[in-house]
Design an enzyme around this catalytic site. Structure first.
Site, short mmCIF file in Angstrom:
data_model
loop_
_atom_site.label_atom_id
_atom_site.label_comp_id
_atom_site.label_asym_id
_atom_site.label_seq_id
_atom_site.Cartn_x
_atom_site.Cartn_y
_atom_site.Cartn_z
N LYS A 59 -52.34 -10.08 46.05
CA LYS A 59 -51.49 -9.85 44.88
C LYS A 59 -50.84 -11.20 44.57
CE LYS A 59 -47.64 -9.32 43.70
NZ LYS A 59 -46.98 -10.29 42.77
N GLU A 63 -30.52 -21.75 48.00
CA GLU A 63 -31.68 -22.56 47.63
C GLU A 63 -31.66 -22.76 46.11
OE1 GLU A 63 -35.31 -20.45 48.52
OE2 GLU A 63 -36.37 -22.32 48.96
N CYS A 106 -40.47 -24.56 48.76
CA CYS A 106 -39.64 -24.00 49.85
C CYS A 106 -39.18 -25.12 50.77
CB CYS A 106 -40.42 -23.01 50.70
SG CYS A 106 -41.36 -21.87 49.74
N GLU A 134 -43.37 -16.36 55.18
CA GLU A 134 -42.90 -17.72 54.87
C GLU A 134 -41.84 -17.57 53.80
OE1 GLU A 134 -43.72 -20.08 56.67
OE2 GLU A 134 -45.52 -19.22 57.60
#
Ligand code: SIN
Length: 480
Positions: free
Chosen positions: A176, A381, A286, A252
């Site tokens: 997906k 973040e 990331c 992750e």
């Protein structure tokens, strides 16, 4: 583009391109033009794909590693041959500069090649026995059907990090892709088919809202593994959903990378390294530097050097070869970047360079100084091109500040002192540490990639990434 029109409105299920009635739009973040209408899969497509994956697993797992490697090598070569089109597709759907998109296509091919080679090296061990009439072995076996969810920021490379080891191990894979970047995944499926990839082994189910597809796959005990790259929030949700059927899980998740610049640093080089880590992919990584800790002694010199480095960053149309900063992927990403800058400035931060949204989804490469704890940018973040600078007085203080977060994906340091480099690298609670290295993970499919604390579970890359798709069977035999 021929290829995009071929894959529009289609999902790749059981080796066939299914044209669906429901579709959603992918728009170019640069100018909001329509890139394509994409098939919108739901529960029904997920069920068909699952049956196909279960069937395909019966023969794919029994192919030798050499047979699986042969298909994967052909796939890797086709990815390399199509790097221009793949790079362009990534640029059109998520706005990364074309040069980075092409580079990512090469990175993707490298990862598939690495795992094709690894497929030929999967081996068990002879296990010693206390009994003279016994012989025992360990035998690695594929985990089973895998459900993978990939992100939009590296739509090809993050897919390769997951699909590569899964296929090498003998698993079948239902993907997906992120709703922002389904075309890159479909393009890779088209190349998989051209490479002679067997039906049902790799399938791509684009969808705008993943809930229906995910429910089918997460609830079914025949899906033995979930592998996901994305936010910590969604990772937690999937972790919980996996418990019911005890799926193997690789996550992750988010990062909040510190970059510590020590007082012995070569300031120009350190600033260039921070810029390399911070502004790549417009900060939408990331592993991107999110906090820059600079020795108090270097404060002004470093601020000026980083501001100078940002002045050579050309923002513009990501299809142009000299562009190194494209638009952000969507309005929500831009809004968060603006909010982090406004929050910091309202609490006393100073804009050294950049600082503005310049129209559309663009935000300038920005350097903020006098950043202090309590500002959002030091806690969340950002996923944008903003480097907040905080100063420190001692090594201990820098390590403590760097580790003071729920995240633990990547961290960076700049020093010429080898003793300090080892000491600090060992003290940092992070899965990846770059010493004078802005991009330790790119083009390194052989290296472990993953985070500590709330940045994830497990590792991708290298044999660590392959083990995540293997079970170990122990076979003990009494000699007749
Ligand atoms: C990421 O930050 O999401 C991946 C970056 C990389 O592989 O270099």
């Amino acid at each position: 583009m021929t290829m995009i029109s071929q894959i529009s409105n289609r999902a790749y299920i059981d080796g066939t391109w299914h044209k669906l009635e429901n579709s959603f739009e992918v728009r170019n973040p640069f100018d909001q033009s329509l890139v394509a209408n994409v098939a919108d899969c739901g529960a029904q497509e997920a069920k068909i794909a699952l049956e196909a994956a279960v069937e395909a697993f019966k023969y794919w797992k029994n192919k030798t590693g050499f047979e699986r490697a042969a298909v994967m090598h052909r796939w890797a070569q086709l990815i390399l041959d199509h790097q221009e089109e793949l790079g362009r597709t990534m640029t059109l759907e998520m706005g990364k500069p074309i040069v980075e998109g092409r580079g990512e296509a090469v990175y993707t091919s490298t990862a598939i090649t690495w795992y094709a080679e690894a497929a030929t090296r999967i081996a068990g061990e002879f296990v010693p026995s206390r009994f003279p009439n016994k012989r025992a072995f360990s035998r690695p076996e594929a985990v089973g059907v895998v459900y993978g969810i990939t992100p939009w920021n590296f739509p090809a490379a993050m897919l390769a990090r997951k699909v590569g080891p899964a296929l090498a191990a003998g698993c079948t894979f239902i993907l997906k892709p992120a709703e922002q970047t389904p075309l890159t995944a479909l393009y890779l499926a088209e190349l998989w088919e051209q490479a002679g990839g067997l039906k049902g082994v790799f399938q791509v189910l684009p969808c705008q809202d993943p809930v229906q597809v995910s429910k089918v796959l997460m609830d079914d005990p025949r899906v033995r593994k979930i592998t996901f790259t994305g936010s910590t929030e969604v990772g937690r949700l999937l972790y919980g959903q996996s418990a019911k059927t005890l799926k193997r899980i690789s996550l992750e998740l988010g990062g909040h990378a510190p970059f510590i610049v020590f007082d012995d640093a070569d300031v120009e080089l350190a600033a260039a390294t921070v810029a390399g880590s911070k502004y790549r992919n417009a900060g939408q990584q990331c592993v991107a530097t999110n906090r820059v800790y600079v020795s108090e002694k270097l404060k002004t010199e470093f601020e000026n050097a980083l501001a100078k480095a940002t002045s050579s960053i050309k923002m513009g149309n990501p299809l142009e070869l000299d562009t190194n900063l494209g638009p952000l992927v969507d309005a929500a990403t831009l809004a968060k970047v603006k909010d982090h800058v406004a929050d910091a400035v309202s609490k006393g931060a100073r804009v050294v360079s950049g600082g503005h949204a310049t129209g559309g989804l663009f935000f300038e490469a920005t350097v903020l100084s006098d950043v202090k704890p309590g500002m959002k940018i030091l806690e969340e973040e950002t996923f944008g091109p903003v480097a907040p600078i905080v100063t420190f007085h001692s090594e201990e203080e820098a390590i403590q500040a760097a580790n003071n977060t729920e995240y633990g994906l990547a961290a960076y340091i700049w020093t010429k002192d080898l003793g300090r480099a080892w000491r600090v690298a060992e003290a940092l609670e992070y899965g990846i540490v770059g010493v004078n290295d802005a991009v330790p993970s790119a083009m390194a499919p052989q290296a472990p990639f993953g985070g500590m604390k709330n940045s994830g579970v497990g590792r991708e890359g290298g044999m660590w990434g392959l083990d995540a798709f293997l079970e170990v069977k122990y076979i003990s035999m009494v000699l007749p």
